[in-house]
Design a protein around this motif. Structure first.
Motif, PDB file in Angstrom:
ATOM      1  N   VAL B 142       0.833  -1.193   0.000  1.00  0.00           N
ATOM      2  CA  VAL B 142       0.000   0.000   0.000  1.00  0.00           C
ATOM      3  C   VAL B 142       0.874   1.252   0.000  1.00  0.00           C
ATOM      4  CG1 VAL B 142      -1.662   1.334   1.358  1.00  0.00           C
ATOM      5  CG2 VAL B 142      -1.968  -1.104   1.082  1.00  0.00           C
ATOM      6  N   SER B 143       2.014   1.169   0.689  1.00  0.00           N
ATOM      7  CA  SER B 143       2.830   2.372   0.880  1.00  0.00           C
ATOM      8  C   SER B 143       3.676   2.728  -0.332  1.00  0.00           C
ATOM      9  CB  SER B 143       3.755   2.184   2.076  1.00  0.00           C
ATOM     10  OG  SER B 143       3.012   1.858   3.211  1.00  0.00           O
ATOM     11  N   MET B 144       4.035   1.717  -1.141  1.00  0.00           N
ATOM     12  CA  MET B 144       4.916   2.015  -2.269  1.00  0.00           C
ATOM     13  C   MET B 144       4.109   2.609  -3.401  1.00  0.00           C
ATOM     14  SD  MET B 144       7.830  -0.349  -3.304  1.00  0.00           S
ATOM     15  CE  MET B 144       8.661  -1.546  -2.448  1.00  0.00           C
ATOM     16  N   PRO B 145       4.397   3.858  -3.797  1.00  0.00           N
ATOM     17  CA  PRO B 145       3.656   4.437  -4.918  1.00  0.00           C
ATOM     18  C   PRO B 145       3.910   3.604  -6.172  1.00  0.00           C
ATOM     19  CG  PRO B 145       5.068   6.071  -3.861  1.00  0.00           C
ATOM     20  CD  PRO B 145       5.420   4.764  -3.269  1.00  0.00           C
ATOM     21  N   ASN B 146       2.883   3.461  -7.021  1.00  0.00           N
ATOM     22  CA  ASN B 146       3.039   2.555  -8.159  1.00  0.00           C
ATOM     23  C   ASN B 146       4.108   3.014  -9.143  1.00  0.00           C
ATOM     24  OD1 ASN B 146       1.653   4.621  -9.350  1.00  0.00           O
ATOM     25  ND2 ASN B 146      -0.315   3.551  -9.332  1.00  0.00           N
ATOM     26  N   PHE B 147       4.333   4.332  -9.232  1.00  0.00           N
ATOM     27  CA  PHE B 147       5.377   4.747 -10.176  1.00  0.00           C
ATOM     28  C   PHE B 147       6.760   4.374  -9.667  1.00  0.00           C
ATOM     29  CE2 PHE B 147       4.362   8.433  -7.585  1.00  0.00           C
ATOM     30  CZ  PHE B 147       5.610   8.872  -7.169  1.00  0.00           C
ATOM     31  N   PHE B 148       6.899   4.280  -8.340  1.00  0.00           N
ATOM     32  CA  PHE B 148       8.166   3.833  -7.775  1.00  0.00           C
ATOM     33  C   PHE B 148       8.369   2.349  -8.056  1.00  0.00           C
ATOM     34  CE2 PHE B 148      10.555   2.592  -3.744  1.00  0.00           C
ATOM     35  CZ  PHE B 148      11.778   2.840  -4.306  1.00  0.00           C
ATOM     36  N   LEU B 149       7.313   1.570  -7.834  1.00  0.00           N
ATOM     37  CA  LEU B 149       7.378   0.141  -8.104  1.00  0.00           C
ATOM     38  C   LEU B 149       7.693  -0.095  -9.588  1.00  0.00           C
ATOM     39  CD1 LEU B 149       6.971  -2.084  -6.067  1.00  0.00           C
ATOM     40  CD2 LEU B 149       4.631  -2.349  -6.846  1.00  0.00           C
ATOM     41  N   ALA B 150       7.047   0.682 -10.442  1.00  0.00           N
ATOM     42  CA  ALA B 150       7.289   0.545 -11.879  1.00  0.00           C
ATOM     43  C   ALA B 150       8.738   0.898 -12.214  1.00  0.00           C
ATOM     44  CB  ALA B 150       6.321   1.431 -12.662  1.00  0.00           C
ATOM     45  N   THR B 151       9.260   1.952 -11.547  1.00  0.00           N
ATOM     46  CA  THR B 151      10.651   2.331 -11.789  1.00  0.00           C
ATOM     47  C   THR B 151      11.587   1.216 -11.336  1.00  0.00           C
ATOM     48  OG1 THR B 151       9.989   4.607 -11.353  1.00  0.00           O
ATOM     49  CG2 THR B 151      12.334   4.165 -11.441  1.00  0.00           C
ATOM     50  N   SER B 256      -3.056   3.726 -13.712  1.00  0.00           N
ATOM     51  CA  SER B 256      -2.540   3.287 -15.007  1.00  0.00           C
ATOM     52  C   SER B 256      -1.924   4.454 -15.775  1.00  0.00           C
ATOM     53  CB  SER B 256      -3.652   2.635 -15.822  1.00  0.00           C
ATOM     54  OG  SER B 256      -4.610   3.587 -16.171  1.00  0.00           O
ATOM     55  N   VAL B 257      -2.350   5.678 -15.454  1.00  0.00           N
ATOM     56  CA  VAL B 257      -1.746   6.844 -16.091  1.00  0.00           C
ATOM     57  C   VAL B 257      -0.236   6.834 -15.870  1.00  0.00           C
ATOM     58  CG1 VAL B 257      -1.573   9.351 -15.988  1.00  0.00           C
ATOM     59  CG2 VAL B 257      -3.805   8.269 -15.895  1.00  0.00           C
ATOM     60  N   LEU B 258       0.157   6.616 -14.609  1.00  0.00           N
ATOM     61  CA  LEU B 258       1.579   6.624 -14.275  1.00  0.00           C
ATOM     62  C   LEU B 258       2.271   5.374 -14.789  1.00  0.00           C
ATOM     63  CD1 LEU B 258       1.100   7.912 -10.681  1.00  0.00           C
ATOM     64  CD2 LEU B 258       2.514   9.025 -12.382  1.00  0.00           C
ATOM     65  N   VAL B 259       1.626   4.220 -14.549  1.00  0.00           N
ATOM     66  CA  VAL B 259       2.290   2.963 -14.892  1.00  0.00           C
ATOM     67  C   VAL B 259       2.484   2.845 -16.400  1.00  0.00           C
ATOM     68  CG1 VAL B 259       2.020   0.468 -14.814  1.00  0.00           C
ATOM     69  CG2 VAL B 259       1.522   1.817 -12.805  1.00  0.00           C
ATOM     70  N   GLU B 260       1.470   3.245 -17.159  1.00  0.00           N
ATOM     71  CA  GLU B 260       1.606   3.199 -18.617  1.00  0.00           C
ATOM     72  C   GLU B 260       2.724   4.125 -19.079  1.00  0.00           C
ATOM     73  OE1 GLU B 260      -2.129   4.061 -20.434  1.00  0.00           O
ATOM     74  OE2 GLU B 260      -3.077   2.230 -19.703  1.00  0.00           O
ATOM     75  N   THR B 261       2.830   5.289 -18.414  1.00  0.00           N
ATOM     76  CA  THR B 261       3.863   6.236 -18.811  1.00  0.00           C
ATOM     77  C   THR B 261       5.253   5.667 -18.537  1.00  0.00           C
ATOM     78  OG1 THR B 261       2.344   7.995 -18.219  1.00  0.00           O
ATOM     79  CG2 THR B 261       4.617   8.623 -18.562  1.00  0.00           C
ATOM     80  N   VAL B 262       5.427   5.089 -17.337  1.00  0.00           N
ATOM     81  CA  VAL B 262       6.759   4.586 -16.987  1.00  0.00           C
ATOM     82  C   VAL B 262       7.128   3.364 -17.826  1.00  0.00           C
ATOM     83  CG1 VAL B 262       8.178   3.650 -15.130  1.00  0.00           C
ATOM     84  CG2 VAL B 262       6.520   5.418 -14.635  1.00  0.00           C
ATOM     85  N   LEU B 263       6.181   2.462 -18.013  1.00  0.00           N
ATOM     86  CA  LEU B 263       6.500   1.197 -18.665  1.00  0.00           C
ATOM     87  C   LEU B 263       6.266   1.231 -20.177  1.00  0.00           C
ATOM     88  CD1 LEU B 263       5.123  -1.288 -16.000  1.00  0.00           C
ATOM     89  CD2 LEU B 263       7.476  -0.673 -16.434  1.00  0.00           C
ATOM     90  N   GLY B 264       5.949   2.411 -20.693  1.00  0.00           N
ATOM     91  CA  GLY B 264       5.836   2.544 -22.140  1.00  0.00           C
ATOM     92  C   GLY B 264       4.705   1.747 -22.760  1.00  0.00           C
TER      93      GLY B 264
END
Lengths: 311, 315
Positions: B142-151, B256-264
């Motif tokens: 819960v604590s890890m922001p998804n864009f961090f996990l994606a990074t 998904s806005v962030l995750v799609e952006t990070v993971l292309g």
């Protein structure tokens, strides 16, 4: 494990010695019963202190915004080439001190967390209170607007509004503060609706108390518990959304250090060679959110009578 | 039931109408438009040329007229043309939607298949090591922001597994492995957050239902423990979980806005960010409309599922 230092976050500053002693006693009891929650509370407090230390410069070892071209991408515990500076966590691709940037970055996160929570909860509580108390058409309109705001993901809405206003820390701050109003409104409205039927409210009304007095003196104190619990979650959410907006480049603007922006800028360009540029700010965000979530859980367990006794 | 459904669907029309007005005016209240965004750097551009462009794009019409022509277009399937991609908005959305839907469905699948067993076990074996382990992982998730996990996936996927986000859309039917490589990591990131929250909710509500009288009755009847847990306790624990899942689908759309952006991944979220930075109104409007319609449908499905889960609830 516990200390009296979490007092400020739990109860009002006490004036008389007897209430001070009782606050301490309650606090110690909380710490004994929920050690993890108490540690999380201490972590929150420590983060606030770090943010203050970063803002006043006490905790900074170097200027977080100064470029030093000769010291680019230095490792942990390294000394600058001219021997005059020391980098605890190394430097980023522009030769800025990573440690100082992370400490300074706490400022924005804490500012967003506490600022957004206090504004949105004050306004939301006011709206929820009046909406439930007045009822009728006013309630209906307010609730429909809130329904509508809640159909859009907070982040998507924030991005849409920022796209209109243009990027910037303060713009993002106000947008987030306003967009976070629905949840507190909902929670307070629900609690007020149930409290309003209580006998003591009727008693106050029969004694001729004004609406204002009933709302502030009789109803508000009885819905404080859910508000406090909600606050810890709003803090966590505001910190994550600020980091997300800065990550996308529409929140805090360079050279202001923000954890989210650090993850995307140097963090992404240099992640193959220097993963710590992304890892450290990422862990910092996770830690803050972790601490406020855990603290919120402990508060909820403590304050929600339905959950008392469960763990 | 049928009447309820019809009433809900009918009520959706004024809501959507209000949404279109809100979306439309939101984008227009502030100064600046697509042209100023495009011409930002070249201040000295020929004013006559800018004027002609505005005329061509219909930006000079009065706002109400623009709104009604846009609204009329939505109904007839002409959602306007994306300035930025120079394609019809419907074509852009059609191209991006399958990716987002697949990502979302995979994330929910991962989220549920992780959270249900762990949450149930954590509640049944309260305060055991598996309970503590599960709760710790959940809180961390819960604590890890998804864009961090994606990074993190971008960093360590490349380092340890030699994984790089595949370029271009990989169809599941022609290239299943490439498709999984493209969507798997994103689904795991979004699914991890989902399962963490779900697990906590399942655990809490299971703890409540396991103490309920009807569970004691079921045990007293001598039913097998697995029947007691799944048929009696778990089913009754599901209502708050489904409510949460509804919220989560909405949050997942945001995430998904962030995750799609990070993971292309070229989905709705990534197009939304692009459209927003380019001030591509027709596309922003179109995507917001798709997102809001989706969330309204999700809310409806959540409400409908209540009566299926709890026969006492009737509409």
């Amino acid at each position: 494990m516990a200390s009296a230092s979490t007092a400020g976050t739990l109860s009002q500053p006490a004036s008389s010695p007897s209430s001070l002693a009782s606050a301490r006693k309650r606090l110690l009891k909380f710490a004994r019963k929920r050690p993890i929650g108490a540690v999380a509370g201490l972590m929150c407090l420590a983060l606030v202190l770090i943010a203050i230390g970063g803002a006043t410069g006490v905790l900074l070892t170097n200027d977080p915004e100064v470029f030093k071209g000769s010291d680019r991408l230095m490792g942990f515990m390294s000394e600058s080439r001219d021997g005059q500076r020391f980098y605890i966590l190394g430097t980023d691709e522009l030769g800025r001190d990573l440690y100082s940037r992370i400490v300074k970055g706490a400022q924005i996160s804490i500012f967003f967390g506490l600022g957004v929570a206090s504004i949105s909860i004050t306004l939301g509580a006011f709206l929820g209170l009046t909406s439930a108390y007045i009822g009728g058409k006013f309630d209906l309109i307010v609730q429909r607007i809130i329904d509508l705001l809640q159909t859009v993901p907070l982040l998507v809405l924030a991005i849409a509004v920022v796209s209109v206003t243009g990027p910037g820390v303060m713009k993002a701050f106000w947008i987030l503060a306003f967009l976070s109003i629905p949840r507190p409104t909902r929670v307070v409205r629900g609690s007020v609706l149930s409290v309003r039927q209580e006998v003591y409210v009727e008693a106050a009304r029969s004694l001729g108390a004004t609406n204002m007095r009933i709302m502030l003196k009789h109803i508000l104190p009885n819905v404080v518990a859910p508000i406090i619990v909600l606050a810890s979650y709003v803090v966590a959410l505001a910190i994550v959304v600020e980091a997300s907006l800065s990550f996308l480049g529409i929140g805090a603007q360079p050279p202001t250090p923000s954890w989210g922006a650090m993850l995307t800028g140097s963090g992404q360009t240099y992640f193959q060679t220097n993963p710590r540029l992304a890892l450290l700010p990422g862990f910092a965000i996770s830690l803050v959110v972790f601490a406020s979530n855990m603290f919120g859980d402990a508060l909820r367990d403590e304050l929600d009578p339905r959950l008392r006794g469960t763990r | 039931m049928q009447r309820y459904l019809i009433r809900r669907l009918v009520f959706m029309v004024p809501t959507l109408l209000f949404v279109t007005i809100a979306v439309f005016s939101l984008i227009r209240v502030m100064p600046g438009d697509f042209i100023t965004a495009q011409m930002g750097e070249s201040r000295g551009a020929d004013p006559a040329f800018i004027e002609r462009l505005r005329e061509e794009l219909g930006l000079n019409e009065p706002a109400p007229k623009q709104y009604f022509s846009w609204l009329g277009g939505i109904v007839t399937g002409d959602w306007g043309t994306s300035y930025w991609q120079n394609k019809p908005v419907t074509a852009v959305i059609k191209g991006a939607l399958p990716s987002s839907i697949q990502l979302g469905l995979m994330a929910i699948l991962i989220g549920i298949s992780l959270s249900v067993p762990i949450g149930v076990i954590a509640a049944v074996k309260q305060d055991s090591w598996i309970d503590y382990l599960g709760r710790m992982i959940a809180i961390a998730g819960v604590s890890m922001p998804n864009f961090f996990l994606a990074t993190l996936i971008i960093i360590y996927g490349a380092r340890w597994l030699g994984w790089f986000p595949p370029q271009g859309y990989q169809s599941f039917f022609t290239n299943p492995w490439g498709n999984l490589q493209q969507f798997g990591p994103g689904a795991i990131v979004l699914g991890a957050a989902l399962s963490a929250q779900n697990m906590r909710m399942i655990r809490t509500t299971m703890l409540e239902t396991l103490r309920a009288d009807y569970v004691r009755t079921a045990r007293a009847k001598g039913l097998r423990e697995s029947v007691v847990i799944f048929r009696h306790a778990f089913r009754n624990a599901l209502i708050p979980v489904v409510t949460l899942l509804g919220f989560q689908i909405i949050t997942t759309v945001g995430g998904s806005v962030l995750v799609e952006t990070v993971l292309g991944i070229n989905g709705i979220g990534r197009n939304f960010i692009g459209a927003v930075t380019q001030r591509d109104y027709p596309l922003v409007q179109g995507i917001l409309l798709v997102i809001i319609t989706t969330t309204l449908m999700v809310n409806l499905l959540v409400d409908l599922s209540y009566s299926w889960l709890d026969p006492r609830i009737r509409y």
